[in-house]
Design a protein around this motif. Structure first.
Motif, PDB file in Angstrom:
ATOM      1  N   ARG A 176       0.850  -1.202   0.000  1.00  0.00           N
ATOM      2  CA  ARG A 176       0.000   0.000   0.000  1.00  0.00           C
ATOM      3  C   ARG A 176       0.875   1.238   0.000  1.00  0.00           C
ATOM      4  O   ARG A 176       1.868   1.323   0.739  1.00  0.00           O
ATOM      5  CB  ARG A 176      -0.910   0.040   1.236  1.00  0.00           C
ATOM      6  N   THR A 230      -1.814   6.746  -6.676  1.00  0.00           N
ATOM      7  CA  THR A 230      -2.041   5.569  -5.827  1.00  0.00           C
ATOM      8  C   THR A 230      -2.318   4.333  -6.681  1.00  0.00           C
ATOM      9  O   THR A 230      -2.622   3.271  -6.151  1.00  0.00           O
ATOM     10  CB  THR A 230      -3.237   5.815  -4.875  1.00  0.00           C
ATOM     11  N   LYS A 266      -1.336   1.179  -8.541  1.00  0.00           N
ATOM     12  CA  LYS A 266      -0.203   0.255  -8.450  1.00  0.00           C
ATOM     13  C   LYS A 266       0.520   0.090  -9.771  1.00  0.00           C
ATOM     14  O   LYS A 266       1.731  -0.132  -9.810  1.00  0.00           O
ATOM     15  CB  LYS A 266      -0.678  -1.121  -7.970  1.00  0.00           C
TER      16      LYS A 266
END
Length: 503
Positions: A264, A337, A339
């Motif tokens: 994360r 954010t 990935k």
């Protein structure tokens, strides 16, 4: 110049003994080494490796405690008399050898439960004689009758890194005259928290000599959130940058999570949750500093997958093998954010392509562009004026040095059984200053052929492993076999002094 004076000057100036011996261009005599501890003695002290019998060692005790034995697993019956059957077979059967000194195909008998879709399994199937066909993946659902291991087997090669917990070494498999592709204890390399703490501990030995080894110049600073002091340190960093929109940290599940899962990005909302969580964390997590200035290829982030083969553990024989440069599937945005902008592994790439509803043909073409071999990568850097031709060899040397440190600091975990070996996939990242960062290790890395470049290199890798391990098993000329592969030396403890080190 007297050797003792050189060593004294080395100590006073805080230089490494290695550097001075290289400058001398000669190896110290036996008498000189008795005066000053050898590099290997120093390394042994750091890695806590002790010369004890493998079946009396702590890794062996840990292995015995980990055993989960049943009569049958994956269509294989555990036979307590298996090693006796192997011995009898070998007494009555003499293998035929080729000109290289390794068995011909009919006598290269391998047990493998790699899935059929993996390239390494296809190589095993075509290049060796596959044993126990009834136990192959998928047959357990067909209600095929369980069978015992074939006594002809010389090599056990399986994807599951804890496969040995279900079959006892020296009783159910890995008898005399057999080899196995996982080292009990090596699974610690898969655990990011263990690697980080081992790196920290290993680095303490070099306190005051960080020019020799600095853990956080090899690996992005990593903090184990289940350790109170490290957890509080992590929180202090988050508090200092709480209102800064720039991404500075990632948190990761350190065990049993790979291919981009368990990661994360620490955005401000995530940081606020972490700051309210008591230290130490009950659940395994690490915090890792985010490399905010990665080198890019046409705006895309990339990393290096490199292979290391621990071909033997006693004596320790460690080899380097080229891997691939892997590109992310989305252009890099340090504040994103998503990935796919930050991670480069194959699973993330495939998931990204699936979400875009691309055809199978379009996905295959995209994946071919996602992986470059090292020559392709160097040609690109030369073309854009960042390096000179031949630079890639400097990179290989740097990676080999990192591999040496990573091996020695984790040597204490490894079972020194004479018949085990391990292929490890290391992932590295490069920043805009050409600094190389170790990200993680992957045991039983996926050996795929999603492009012609990748298929050619990984086929050569797989065949090379088989040849080298059969060579060790039967006493062939290992160095001659090595010349026919793409492997290069990192460490060869068959040799003495500094001749054992490469890179």
């Amino acid at each position: 110049m007297d050797y003792k004076i050189i060593v004294l000057v080395s100590f006073l100036l805080n230089f490494s003994l290695v550097g001075y011996l290289l400058l001398m261009k000669s190896e110290p005599t036996k008498e000189q080494l008795q005066t000053v501890p050898s590099l290997r003695a120093t390394i042994s002290e750091v890695s806590f490796a002790q010369k004890v019998n493998w079946n009396e060692s702590l890794p062996w005790i840990n292995y015995l405690e980990s055993l989960t034995l049943t009569k049958t697993i994956n269509n294989i019956k555990n036979d307590p008399l298996y090693c006796e059957r192997v011995k009898k077979y070998k007494e009555n059967h003499k293998a035929t050898f080729d000109q290289r000194g390794i068995p011909v195909k009919k006598d290269r008998v391998v047990f493998s439960q790699y899935p059929d879709y993996q390239l390494i399994k296809q190589v095993i199937t075509n290049y060796t004689t596959l044993a126990n066909l009834k136990s192959q993946p998928g047959n357990s659902e067909k209600k095929v009758k369980a069978e015992k291991f074939d006594p002809r087997i010389s090599l056990f090669m399986n994807r599951r890194i804890t496969w040995h917990r279900y079959h006892k070494i020296g009783t159910h498999f890995l008898c005399e005259g057999q080899r196995y592709n996982h080292i009990p204890g090596a699974e610690k390399l898969n655990y990011k928290d263990v690697i980080a703490n081992t790196m920290r501990e290993y680095g303490e030995y070099y306190s005051g000599r960080e020019h020799c080894f600095d853990p956080w110049k090899i690996m992005p600073q990593t903090l184990d959130l289940t350790v109170k002091e490290q957890c509080l340190e992590f929180k202090s960093y988050l508090q200092q940058s709480l209102h800064d929109p720039q991404i500075r940290w990632m948190i990761k599940k350190p065990r049993d999570f790979h291919r981009g899962s368990g990661v994360r990005i620490v955005t401000q909302p995530v940081a606020e949750v972490i700051l309210e969580t008591p230290c130490p964390f009950d659940e395994l997590y690490i915090g890792q500093r985010y490399i905010k200035d990665p080198m890019l290829i046409e705006g895309f982030k990339f990393d290096f997958r490199v292979y290391m083969l621990i071909a033997n553990v006693d004596p320790l024989m460690v080899l380097y093998h080229d891997g691939f440069v892997r590109l992310s599937m989305s252009k890099f945005d340090p504040n994103s954010t998503d990935k796919t902008s930050h991670l480069t592994n194959l699973k993330v790439a495939q998931t990204s392509l699936n979400s875009k509803k691309m055809s199978q043909e379009q996905q295959e073409l995209a994946l071919q562009d996602q992986s470059w071999n090292y020559n392709h990568f160097e040609n690109y850097l030369v073309r854009v004026g960042l390096v000179e031709p031949g630079w890639i060899n400097q990179l290989r040397t740097q990676i080999k040095n990192m591999m040496l440190h990573l091996t020695l600091m984790n040597e204490k975990y490894l079972l020194k059984h004479p018949g085990v070996f391990e292929l490890v996939g290391f992932d590295f990242l490069m920043d805009t200053n050409f600094n190389l960062w170790f990200i993680e290790a992957n045991l039983s890395p996926q050996i795929s052929g999603t492009s012609e470049e990748k298929k050619e290199l990984n086929s050569k890798l797989s065949k090379g492993i088989i040849d080298l391990e059969f060579g060790l098993l039967h006493g062939a000329d290992f160095d001659k076999l090595l010349e026919d592969t793409y492997f290069e030396w990192v460490l060869d403890e068959r040799k003495q002094g500094f001749d054992k080190y490469s890179g």
